[in-house]
Each structure stands twice: as C-alpha cells, then as structure tokens.
Design an enzyme around this catalytic site. Structure first.
Site, PDB file in Angstrom:
ATOM      1  N   ASP A  13       0.866  -1.184  -0.157  1.00 40.26           N
ATOM      2  CA  ASP A  13      -0.005   0.057  -0.083  1.00 40.26           C
ATOM      3  C   ASP A  13       0.717   1.244   0.042  1.00 40.26           C
ATOM      4  OD1 ASP A  13      -1.849  -1.977   0.270  1.00 40.26           O
ATOM      5  OD2 ASP A  13      -2.745  -1.335   2.175  1.00 40.26           O
ATOM      6  N   ASP A  53      -4.761  -0.534  -1.414  1.00 36.76           N
ATOM      7  CA  ASP A  53      -6.018  -0.621  -1.262  1.00 36.76           C
ATOM      8  C   ASP A  53      -6.885  -0.010  -2.516  1.00 36.76           C
ATOM      9  OD1 ASP A  53      -6.403  -1.418   1.656  1.00 36.76           O
ATOM     10  OD2 ASP A  53      -6.304   0.563   2.531  1.00 36.76           O
ATOM     11  N   HIS A  55     -10.662   0.802  -2.704  1.00 36.97           N
ATOM     12  CA  HIS A  55     -11.954   0.767  -2.069  1.00 36.97           C
ATOM     13  C   HIS A  55     -13.035   1.427  -2.825  1.00 36.97           C
ATOM     14  CE1 HIS A  55     -10.169  -0.565   1.600  1.00 36.97           C
ATOM     15  NE2 HIS A  55      -9.657   0.765   1.840  1.00 36.97           N
ATOM     16  N   HIS A  59     -17.278   2.188   1.068  1.00 37.13           N
ATOM     17  CA  HIS A  59     -16.563   1.105   2.057  1.00 37.13           C
ATOM     18  C   HIS A  59     -16.805   1.095   3.559  1.00 37.13           C
ATOM     19  CE1 HIS A  59     -12.952  -1.237   3.668  1.00 37.13           C
ATOM     20  NE2 HIS A  59     -13.524  -2.204   2.698  1.00 37.13           N
ATOM     21  N   HIS A  96     -10.022   7.121   1.660  1.00 39.84           N
ATOM     22  CA  HIS A  96      -8.965   7.235   1.231  1.00 39.84           C
ATOM     23  C   HIS A  96      -9.007   5.881   0.073  1.00 39.84           C
ATOM     24  CE1 HIS A  96      -9.026   3.687   4.344  1.00 39.84           C
ATOM     25  NE2 HIS A  96      -8.086   3.213   3.505  1.00 39.84           N
ATOM     26  N   LYS A 120      -7.084  -4.930  -2.790  1.00 40.11           N
ATOM     27  CA  LYS A 120      -7.623  -5.579  -1.715  1.00 40.11           C
ATOM     28  C   LYS A 120      -8.615  -4.456  -1.160  1.00 40.11           C
ATOM     29  CE  LYS A 120      -3.918  -3.874   1.522  1.00 40.11           C
ATOM     30  NZ  LYS A 120      -4.613  -3.157   2.518  1.00 40.11           N
ATOM     31  N   CYS A 168      -1.606  -2.617   7.887  1.00 37.47           N
ATOM     32  CA  CYS A 168      -1.485  -3.447   6.914  1.00 37.47           C
ATOM     33  C   CYS A 168      -0.235  -4.303   6.495  1.00 37.47           C
ATOM     34  CB  CYS A 168      -1.902  -2.749   5.432  1.00 37.47           C
ATOM     35  SG  CYS A 168      -3.590  -1.966   5.416  1.00 37.47           S
TER      36      CYS A 168
END
Length: 230
Positions: A13, A53, A55, A59, A96, A120, A168
């Site tokens: 990330d 990430d 999203h 989310h 984010h 993810k 993470c």
C-alpha cells in the site's frame, strides 16, 4: 536464486493517500521510506509484488459512511455477511484509496520494477488490512490470491515493507507466516500510524514467528550479496 532460497518482496500500500504531504490518510514520514524501498526493488527477488487498497466509495471502513462517527477515534462492528455469528470491531478512517482516484495510485517515485499488483479492500462490507484475505474464516469473504501467486513462483521467504507498519504491513507479515513462508518485516522500510505503539506492536509480530529486521540485517545483506554475485 537457489531452490532453498526463493525470496519475494511485498510492497504494501505505498499509495498517494497514505503519504504526506497530500494523502487523506497520510502516515507520518510515510514518503521517507521510498528510497530504501527502491533499493530493495533493485535486488534479485523471484517476484516483486505491490499491493494497494482499492476501495469502493461505500466502504465500511470510512467514517463518512457512518452517521455521527469520526475517523481515527471511532470504531464500528463489522459482521461477516455470510455468517452473522462472526464479527469484530474495526477502527474507522478518512475516505482513502477510492478506486480510480489519484489517491489510490502507487507513488510515482517507485521504480517500475513491480511484477504484479494485488488489490484489496474491494468488498465494501469488510475491512481488509491483510493483502492475503479478510479476517473472517467461517467462511472467508475475499481472498486476493496472493498466497497462490507466491506458491506458483515457489517462494520460500517473504520480505514485507510499505504502509502502515501497525496495520496492513503487520497483517501481511502475520498472514505470510500463517501461509508457511519465512517472513521478514524490514523496519527501515515502513512507518506506523501510531508510532508510540509500534514497539509493542513489533513484539506481537515477532511472537507470530515473523522477524523484524533492518536493512543491515543478514537476511537483507544476503540479497545484496546475491545481487553482486549475479
């Protein structure tokens, strides 16, 4: 690399929204790790994977999606959508890394030496710190396929770097150990959201069987030696 040492690098990330100066969830000093991450990217890993990430706007981890809730300070109960008996409390964050936005992009300073990108946090219903899978087990909601990618490449050792150390990156290291890989978290190449709590967090990571190492550690120097002998 020899058959008994086939290392992989997972860059977790390292995205615009997690980096100062403009990231919506900027990790303090997050951008400072990039030169060392690039140094690792130049080493002879079997495969170099970046995670991000990714999203949707609705989310569950976004405080903005919960009336009256604030990022960082508030939590929400997340329930397995396929098993109501399984749930956990999760910290809420600013919006984010929304799919397709600039904040979700990998930082441009990264060298173009990434073999694969794993996304993810795609399912809006579950938080997913780990790049492997969500925390649920009965049944699991989302599996990124990362473990399969590592096995397809006959990886033996996993090196984990990126952001953030206490979320993470930690989860990546814990799950790499669960999947049976020798695992090293390179401390110089990560930063924590809550720096004051990092020493205690580090103890938990090492208790899992993962090693927290520095760039000067033998586990990293071994890679540099392999590069010079290549």
């Amino acid at each position: 690399m020899t058959g008994d040492f086939r290392p992989a690098l997972i860059v977790v990330d390292l995205q615009e929204d997690f980096c100062p100066p403009n990231g919506s969830l900027a990790v303090p000093e997050g951008r400072d790790i990039i030169p060392l991450v690039n140094k690792l990217l130049a080493l002879p890993f079997v495969i170099k994977i970046a995670t991000r990430d990714w999203h949707p706007r609705d989310h569950v981890s976004f405080a903005a999606n919960h009336e009256g809730k604030q990022p960082y300070t508030d939590f929400v109960k997340i329930t397995n959508p396929n098993n109501e008996s399984e749930s956990y409390e999760s910290r809420l964050w600013p919006v984010h890394c929304v799919q397709g936005t600039k904040g979700a992009e990998l930082v441009p300073e990264l060298h173009e030496k990434i073999d694969k990108i794993i996304e993810k946090g795609i399912d809006s219903r579950v938080e997913m710190y780990s790049p492997f899978y969500d925390p649920f087990t009965s049944p699991r909601v989302f599996d990124s396929g990362l473990a399969g990618v590592l096995r397809e490449n006959h990886v033996t050792d996993v090196y984990v770097v990126g952001l953030a150390a206490d979320y993470c990156v930690k989860s990546a290291a814990l799950d790499a150990v669960k999947e049976g890989f020798k695992t090293y978290l390179v401390e110089d190449c990560t930063r924590a959201v809550d720096a004051a709590g990092w020493p205690e967090c580090k103890k938990g990571i090492e208790a899992s069987g993962a090693r927290v190492v520095s760039m000067e550690a033998p586990e990293v120097q071994r890679l540099m030696t392999a590069q010079s002998n290549a």
